[in-house]
Design an enzyme around this catalytic site. Structure first.
Site, PDB file in Angstrom:
ATOM      1  N   ASN A 139       0.718  -7.581   2.255  1.00  0.00           N
ATOM      2  CA  ASN A 139       0.400  -8.012   3.155  1.00  0.00           C
ATOM      3  C   ASN A 139      -1.065  -8.745   3.139  1.00  0.00           C
ATOM      4  O   ASN A 139      -2.184  -8.263   2.693  1.00  0.00           O
ATOM      5  CB  ASN A 139       0.026  -6.404   4.040  1.00  0.00           C
ATOM      6  CG  ASN A 139      -0.301  -6.589   5.816  1.00  0.00           C
ATOM      7  OD1 ASN A 139      -0.730  -7.987   5.870  1.00  0.00           O
ATOM      8  ND2 ASN A 139       0.226  -6.472   6.562  1.00  0.00           N
ATOM      9  N   CYS A 164      -7.065  -6.462   8.865  1.00  0.00           N
ATOM     10  CA  CYS A 164      -6.131  -5.268   9.552  1.00  0.00           C
ATOM     11  C   CYS A 164      -7.243  -3.651   9.859  1.00  0.00           C
ATOM     12  O   CYS A 164      -7.779  -3.490   9.501  1.00  0.00           O
ATOM     13  CB  CYS A 164      -4.513  -4.775   9.803  1.00  0.00           C
ATOM     14  SG  CYS A 164      -4.106  -3.946  11.868  1.00  0.00           S
ATOM     15  N   ASN A 213      -2.031  -6.037  14.133  1.00  0.00           N
ATOM     16  CA  ASN A 213      -1.303  -5.515  14.927  1.00  0.00           C
ATOM     17  C   ASN A 213      -1.684  -4.089  14.721  1.00  0.00           C
ATOM     18  O   ASN A 213      -1.471  -3.451  13.909  1.00  0.00           O
ATOM     19  CB  ASN A 213       0.184  -5.875  13.755  1.00  0.00           C
ATOM     20  CG  ASN A 213       0.841  -7.381  13.455  1.00  0.00           C
ATOM     21  OD1 ASN A 213       1.089  -7.793  13.986  1.00  0.00           O
ATOM     22  ND2 ASN A 213      -0.294  -8.045  12.778  1.00  0.00           N
TER      23      ASN A 213
END
Ligand code: ING
Length: 307
Positions: A112, A174, A199
């Protein structure tokens, strides 16, 4: 009344490009068009740096249990990739730098990831998310999953800070923002601007019922504390809205000052641009004041943190 901000030699016009729901059947091309629309608005407002969110190119797929084959369609095999080349091209035309979060397929695994691209279109920084939340196996009784630990390896880059846009820039992704170590590792490197996309499902998983009503508070708390305790600006960028019926992602894209104040925040749950001219010298009020690390910090007493 003298308008003094323009006299601050170290001002930077930043923009958070919040993205609303991205549906499963939306193509990369369609999403990149939305990102370019936001970049063009940022350029119209004379922003120098536009920041996109985490995994900005697709629906937030960790809510779904996917086969390896289905999974791969969400990953970029190169960067720029064919799908993102138009974004790099438009940015170069507009002379605007950008931050982009995406799912990275590399020879050593799936990460990610986020990158920082300067106004000449050069990738000047790359970060891989360190704190991977959720589960590796689906939780049977949950309607929506959070399978980031199934789909992403834990990042190996660590928390770096780069000289870019006339200041010290760092990145986080995040869940990283909830961990004080993320911010402090960059604070020790003199970071002045942290860019973080998220998110964050408001429809928290079952076991989190106790605090899901506090999701937006925890988001502000993490961002404002991180900035104040390390004397840094931050741009937080949400992927938000109802991606499918019942699955709602939090918005609150925001720009936070080194004093811990939210100076701008989105009040919608769709594509939105939140921008501000930030004074980088404001970091010094904190870095040379209450959190003067050189003078006040006691690493000799903190060894427990890394044991
Ligand atoms: N999302 C969430 C986040 O940290 C989460 C995961 C939600 C963790 C709520 C804890 C509580 O914002 C991602 N993508 O990390």
């Amino acid at each position: 009344m003298r308008f003094t901000l323009n006299e601050s030699p170290r001002k930077l016009h930043v923009a958070a490009a919040q993205i609303g729901p991205i549906y499963e059947n939306e193509s990369r091309g369609e999403v990149v068009e939305r990102l370019i629309d936001l970049m063009e608005e940022a350029a119209r407002r004379k922003a120098q740096l536009v920041c996109y969110t985490e995994c900005a190119l697709s629906t937030f797929f960790p809510r779904m249990l996917l086969s390896d084959e289905e999974l791969l369609k969400y990953f970029e095999k190169s960067m720029p990739s064919p799908a993102t080349q138009p974004l790099f091209d438009r940015a170069k035309d507009l002379g605007i730098g950008f931050h982009l979060g995406y799912a990275e397929l590399s020879e050593d695994g799936r990460y990610n990831t986020s990158i920082l691209v300067d106004a000449e279109g050069r990738i000047v920084g790359k970060y891989r998310k360190a704190h991977i939340p959720g589960t590796a196996e689906p939780v049977p009784e949950q309607r929506f999953q959070h399978l980031e630990r199934r789909y992403f390896k834990e990042g190996d880059t660590g928390f770096k800070v780069w000289d870019a846009f006339g200041c010290r820039v760092g990145m986080a992704i995040c869940n990283d923002r909830r961990w004080p170590e993320t911010w402090r590792c960059m604070g020790i490197q003199g970071v002045e601007l942290v860019i973080v996309g998220w998110n964050t499902p408001l429809t928290h998983y079952r076991k989190a019922k106790s605090y899901s009503r506090l999701a937006e508070f925890h988001n502000k708390l993490s961002m404002q504390a991180g900035c104040y305790q390390n004397g840094t600006w931050a741009v937080g960028v949400a992927h938000c809205g109802e991606e499918e019926p019942g699955y709602i992602l939090m918005g609150q894209s925001m720009i936070v000052s080194p004093l811990g104040e939210i100076v701008a925040m989105s009040y919608v749950n769709e594509d939105d641009l939140v921008d501000a001219v930030i004074d980088l010298d404001l970091c010094r009020e904190i870095k040379e004041g209450v959190f003067n690390f050189e003078l006040y910090r006691r690493p000799d007493l903190y060894k427990l943190i890394v044991q």
